[in-house]
Design a protein around this motif. Structure first.
Motif, PDB file in Angstrom:
ATOM      1  N   GLY A  82       0.804  -1.216   0.000  1.00 34.25           N
ATOM      2  CA  GLY A  82       0.000   0.000   0.000  1.00 34.25           C
ATOM      3  C   GLY A  82       0.839   1.270   0.000  1.00 34.25           C
ATOM      4  O   GLY A  82       2.053   1.248   0.268  1.00 34.25           O
ATOM      5  N   LYS A  83       0.176   2.377  -0.295  1.00 31.06           N
ATOM      6  CA  LYS A  83       0.832   3.687  -0.404  1.00 31.06           C
ATOM      7  C   LYS A  83       1.479   4.115   0.906  1.00 31.06           C
ATOM      8  O   LYS A  83       2.548   4.730   0.911  1.00 31.06           O
ATOM      9  CB  LYS A  83      -0.200   4.726  -0.850  1.00 31.06           C
ATOM     10  CG  LYS A  83       0.316   6.141  -0.946  1.00 31.06           C
ATOM     11  CD  LYS A  83      -0.795   7.093  -1.364  1.00 31.06           C
ATOM     12  CE  LYS A  83      -0.355   8.545  -1.306  1.00 31.06           C
ATOM     13  NZ  LYS A  83      -1.465   9.463  -1.690  1.00 31.06           N
ATOM     14  N   ASP A  84       0.851   3.810   2.039  1.00 30.48           N
ATOM     15  CA  ASP A  84       1.389   4.243   3.336  1.00 30.48           C
ATOM     16  C   ASP A  84       2.756   3.630   3.609  1.00 30.48           C
ATOM     17  O   ASP A  84       3.616   4.270   4.228  1.00 30.48           O
ATOM     18  CB  ASP A  84       0.419   3.884   4.462  1.00 30.48           C
ATOM     19  CG  ASP A  84      -0.831   4.758   4.452  1.00 30.48           C
ATOM     20  OD1 ASP A  84      -0.814   5.808   3.781  1.00 30.48           O
ATOM     21  OD2 ASP A  84      -1.828   4.380   5.104  1.00 30.48           O
ATOM     22  N   LYS A  85       2.962   2.400   3.155  1.00 28.46           N
ATOM     23  CA  LYS A  85       4.260   1.759   3.360  1.00 28.46           C
ATOM     24  C   LYS A  85       5.326   2.459   2.534  1.00 28.46           C
ATOM     25  O   LYS A  85       6.456   2.651   3.002  1.00 28.46           O
ATOM     26  CB  LYS A  85       4.194   0.280   2.970  1.00 28.46           C
ATOM     27  CG  LYS A  85       5.457  -0.506   3.319  1.00 28.46           C
ATOM     28  CD  LYS A  85       5.678  -0.546   4.829  1.00 28.46           C
ATOM     29  CE  LYS A  85       6.857  -1.419   5.204  1.00 28.46           C
ATOM     30  NZ  LYS A  85       7.068  -1.452   6.674  1.00 28.46           N
ATOM     31  N   LEU A  86       4.969   2.850   1.300  1.00 23.91           N
ATOM     32  CA  LEU A  86       5.916   3.584   0.465  1.00 23.91           C
ATOM     33  C   LEU A  86       6.316   4.878   1.159  1.00 23.91           C
ATOM     34  O   LEU A  86       7.492   5.248   1.163  1.00 23.91           O
ATOM     35  CB  LEU A  86       5.304   3.884  -0.905  1.00 23.91           C
ATOM     36  CG  LEU A  86       6.230   4.593  -1.899  1.00 23.91           C
ATOM     37  CD1 LEU A  86       7.357   3.662  -2.340  1.00 23.91           C
ATOM     38  CD2 LEU A  86       5.445   5.081  -3.122  1.00 23.91           C
ATOM     39  N   LYS A  87       5.351   5.547   1.755  1.00 24.40           N
ATOM     40  CA  LYS A  87       5.639   6.815   2.432  1.00 24.40           C
ATOM     41  C   LYS A  87       6.525   6.609   3.653  1.00 24.40           C
ATOM     42  O   LYS A  87       7.240   7.516   4.080  1.00 24.40           O
ATOM     43  CB  LYS A  87       4.337   7.510   2.831  1.00 24.40           C
ATOM     44  CG  LYS A  87       4.528   8.956   3.267  1.00 24.40           C
ATOM     45  CD  LYS A  87       3.212   9.695   3.370  1.00 24.40           C
ATOM     46  CE  LYS A  87       3.438  11.171   3.671  1.00 24.40           C
ATOM     47  NZ  LYS A  87       2.163  11.922   3.730  1.00 24.40           N
ATOM     48  N   GLU A  88       6.499   5.413   4.199  1.00 23.49           N
ATOM     49  CA  GLU A  88       7.307   5.104   5.381  1.00 23.49           C
ATOM     50  C   GLU A  88       8.759   4.835   5.020  1.00 23.49           C
ATOM     51  O   GLU A  88       9.671   5.153   5.791  1.00 23.49           O
ATOM     52  CB  GLU A  88       6.726   3.876   6.087  1.00 23.49           C
ATOM     53  CG  GLU A  88       7.469   3.457   7.343  1.00 23.49           C
ATOM     54  CD  GLU A  88       6.877   2.200   7.956  1.00 23.49           C
ATOM     55  OE1 GLU A  88       7.645   1.339   8.425  1.00 23.49           O
ATOM     56  OE2 GLU A  88       5.640   2.080   7.956  1.00 23.49           O
ATOM     57  N   ILE A  89       9.004   4.273   3.814  1.00 25.74           N
ATOM     58  CA  ILE A  89      10.360   3.822   3.488  1.00 25.74           C
ATOM     59  C   ILE A  89      11.019   4.618   2.363  1.00 25.74           C
ATOM     60  O   ILE A  89      12.180   4.371   2.038  1.00 25.74           O
ATOM     61  CB  ILE A  89      10.371   2.328   3.115  1.00 25.74           C
ATOM     62  CG1 ILE A  89       9.594   2.085   1.814  1.00 25.74           C
ATOM     63  CG2 ILE A  89       9.825   1.484   4.265  1.00 25.74           C
ATOM     64  CD1 ILE A  89       9.713   0.669   1.295  1.00 25.74           C
ATOM     65  N   ALA A  90      10.305   5.578   1.765  1.00 30.10           N
ATOM     66  CA  ALA A  90      10.850   6.350   0.645  1.00 30.10           C
ATOM     67  C   ALA A  90      10.757   7.845   0.940  1.00 30.10           C
ATOM     68  O   ALA A  90       9.975   8.273   1.787  1.00 30.10           O
ATOM     69  CB  ALA A  90      10.083   6.028  -0.637  1.00 30.10           C
ATOM     70  N   LYS A  91      11.588   8.636   0.239  1.00 26.76           N
ATOM     71  CA  LYS A  91      11.523  10.096   0.369  1.00 26.76           C
ATOM     72  C   LYS A  91      10.422  10.587  -0.574  1.00 26.76           C
ATOM     73  O   LYS A  91      10.618  10.657  -1.782  1.00 26.76           O
ATOM     74  CB  LYS A  91      12.887  10.708   0.043  1.00 26.76           C
ATOM     75  CG  LYS A  91      13.972  10.245   1.023  1.00 26.76           C
ATOM     76  CD  LYS A  91      15.340  10.772   0.647  1.00 26.76           C
ATOM     77  CE  LYS A  91      16.381  10.262   1.633  1.00 26.76           C
ATOM     78  NZ  LYS A  91      16.609   8.785   1.522  1.00 26.76           N
ATOM     79  N   PHE A  92       9.295  10.936   0.027  1.00 28.19           N
ATOM     80  CA  PHE A  92       8.063  11.113  -0.736  1.00 28.19           C
ATOM     81  C   PHE A  92       8.076  12.338  -1.630  1.00 28.19           C
ATOM     82  O   PHE A  92       7.288  12.429  -2.562  1.00 28.19           O
ATOM     83  CB  PHE A  92       6.871  11.174   0.229  1.00 28.19           C
ATOM     84  CG  PHE A  92       5.698  10.346  -0.206  1.00 28.19           C
ATOM     85  CD1 PHE A  92       5.860   8.990  -0.443  1.00 28.19           C
ATOM     86  CD2 PHE A  92       4.449  10.904  -0.380  1.00 28.19           C
ATOM     87  CE1 PHE A  92       4.783   8.204  -0.845  1.00 28.19           C
ATOM     88  CE2 PHE A  92       3.373  10.134  -0.791  1.00 28.19           C
ATOM     89  CZ  PHE A  92       3.540   8.780  -1.015  1.00 28.19           C
ATOM     90  N   ASN A  93       8.962  13.307  -1.381  1.00 33.29           N
ATOM     91  CA  ASN A  93       8.982  14.517  -2.209  1.00 33.29           C
ATOM     92  C   ASN A  93       9.762  14.315  -3.508  1.00 33.29           C
ATOM     93  O   ASN A  93       9.725  15.165  -4.396  1.00 33.29           O
ATOM     94  CB  ASN A  93       9.596  15.684  -1.431  1.00 33.29           C
ATOM     95  CG  ASN A  93      11.079  15.479  -1.149  1.00 33.29           C
ATOM     96  OD1 ASN A  93      11.473  14.502  -0.520  1.00 33.29           O
ATOM     97  ND2 ASN A  93      11.906  16.389  -1.623  1.00 33.29           N
ATOM     98  N   PHE A  94      10.464  13.190  -3.651  1.00 30.23           N
ATOM     99  CA  PHE A  94      11.202  12.916  -4.885  1.00 30.23           C
ATOM    100  C   PHE A  94      10.218  12.706  -6.037  1.00 30.23           C
ATOM    101  O   PHE A  94       9.099  12.231  -5.835  1.00 30.23           O
ATOM    102  CB  PHE A  94      12.071  11.665  -4.727  1.00 30.23           C
ATOM    103  CG  PHE A  94      13.380  11.894  -4.012  1.00 30.23           C
ATOM    104  CD1 PHE A  94      13.503  12.847  -3.011  1.00 30.23           C
ATOM    105  CD2 PHE A  94      14.497  11.129  -4.320  1.00 30.23           C
ATOM    106  CE1 PHE A  94      14.700  13.048  -2.348  1.00 30.23           C
ATOM    107  CE2 PHE A  94      15.710  11.309  -3.669  1.00 30.23           C
ATOM    108  CZ  PHE A  94      15.809  12.284  -2.675  1.00 30.23           C
ATOM    109  N   LYS A  95      10.657  13.019  -7.250  1.00 29.60           N
ATOM    110  CA  LYS A  95       9.791  12.884  -8.423  1.00 29.60           C
ATOM    111  C   LYS A  95       9.391  11.434  -8.680  1.00 29.60           C
ATOM    112  O   LYS A  95       8.391  11.176  -9.345  1.00 29.60           O
ATOM    113  CB  LYS A  95      10.483  13.458  -9.659  1.00 29.60           C
ATOM    114  CG  LYS A  95      10.583  14.979  -9.647  1.00 29.60           C
ATOM    115  CD  LYS A  95      11.180  15.509 -10.939  1.00 29.60           C
ATOM    116  CE  LYS A  95      11.216  17.025 -10.937  1.00 29.60           C
ATOM    117  NZ  LYS A  95      11.790  17.569 -12.188  1.00 29.60           N
TER     118      LYS A  95
END
Length: 303
Positions: free
Chosen positions: A279-292
């Motif tokens: 899910g999207k929330d996991k991506l936000k937990e492990i990635a720098k969300f402001n990157f393109k």
């Protein structure tokens, strides 16, 4: 501030790869691309000339070459001057992970004495970007046994919670550098000739980033390519990279997906796999969300 350098075809290709996720939509005549890196606008022309415009233009330009007005004599003079930053007692700090979509940001400050120089030279200590990961994993524990250091880890969850227009990547880096430098110097009371930080922002801007911070380390010498000139900074780079690799591997094990380093488009496919699986929330937990990468990943997803 405007700085113009001349680059060869090899450096042009490296610049295209480095700035590919930061390229502006604006079309400039005879330009290969125009990109923006924090406060600096970079325009690379087909001729090989590259213009850097902004408050930190000289800092960003120094990553790639020597300003056109510099002569060989000036370069030799600078090389001799840099020797004093190698043969000295010094405290230095460096960061790793700011250009990686996955994985944390690590900043480490180290204290190196003149007595440590011969040993560190024998290990091959230099900028971690010039060493492969196997070398890093081998020598970092030996360095850590020899010298005093302090490290700080910022997870991507914490990064995403803090990042905004007022708190950008350079401000985050300044706060982290300041914290480890202040801790090391006030807890170990080292006898140093210089405190050195790789110059990712002009000195005045660096201290502006620290407005509101109660404990500020001053008396810092800022220089470009400090990892190549000073062993304390180089050690900070290596130890930070070591911690990053360990944390990165642990993250891969946790989610059972082999994550790629960097922020190229090859990262996007793995990002999509993370979203599909967790899910999207996991991506936000492990990635720098402001990157393109995030826009590209989520743009192709169906929820």
């Amino acid at each position: 501030m405007n700085v113009v350098i001349k680059v060869n075809d090899e450096i042009k290709e490296k610049m295209i790869e480095y700035y590919k996720d930061k390229i502006r939509d604006k079309v400039i005549p005879y330009a290969v691309f125009q990109a923006q890196e924090e406060d600096t606008v970079i325009t690379l022309y087909e001729s090989g000339k590259c213009m850097f415009q902004g408050t930190s233009a000289d800092v960003d330009a120094a990553m790639w070459g020597v300003a056109l007005e510099n002569t060989k004599e000036k370069q030799e003079e600078n090389k001799k001057k840099d020797q004093k930053y190698h043969n000295c007692n010094s405290v230095g700090s460096d960061e790793v992970g700011t250009g990686d979509y996955f994985g944390p940001i690590i900043v480490t400050a180290c204290y190196v004495t003149k007595d440590d120089i011969e040993y560190l030279d024998s290990l091959g200590v230099t900028d971690s970007k010039k060493l492969d990961d196997n070398k890093i994993l081998k020598i970092a524990p030996e360095i850590a046994k020899r010298i005093k250091y302090r490290s700080i880890i910022l997870t991507n969850k914490e990064y995403n919670e803090r990042y905004n227009k007022e708190l950008n990547m350079n401000k985050i880096k300044a706060v982290m550098h300041n914290k480890v430098l202040y801790q090391l110097i006030h807890e170990e009371n080292p006898k140093y000739d210089y405190i050195i930080v790789d110059e990712f922002a002009r000195e005045a801007r660096y201290y502006e980033y620290l407005n509101g911070v109660s404990e500020i380390q001053r008396d810092i010498t800022f220089m470009t390519k400090a990892e190549d000139k000073n062993l304390a900074v180089a050690c900070g780079s290596i130890i930070s990279r070591y911690i990053f690799l360990k944390k990165f591997d642990a993250l891969c094990d946790e989610i059972h997906i082999p994550l790629p380093k960097g922020a190229g488009k090859d990262v996007d496919a793995i990002g999509e796999e993370v979203v599909e699986k967790y899910g999207k929330d996991k991506l936000k937990e492990i990635a720098k969300f402001n990157f393109k990468n995030t826009d590209r990943i989520l743009h192709t997803m169906i929820y």
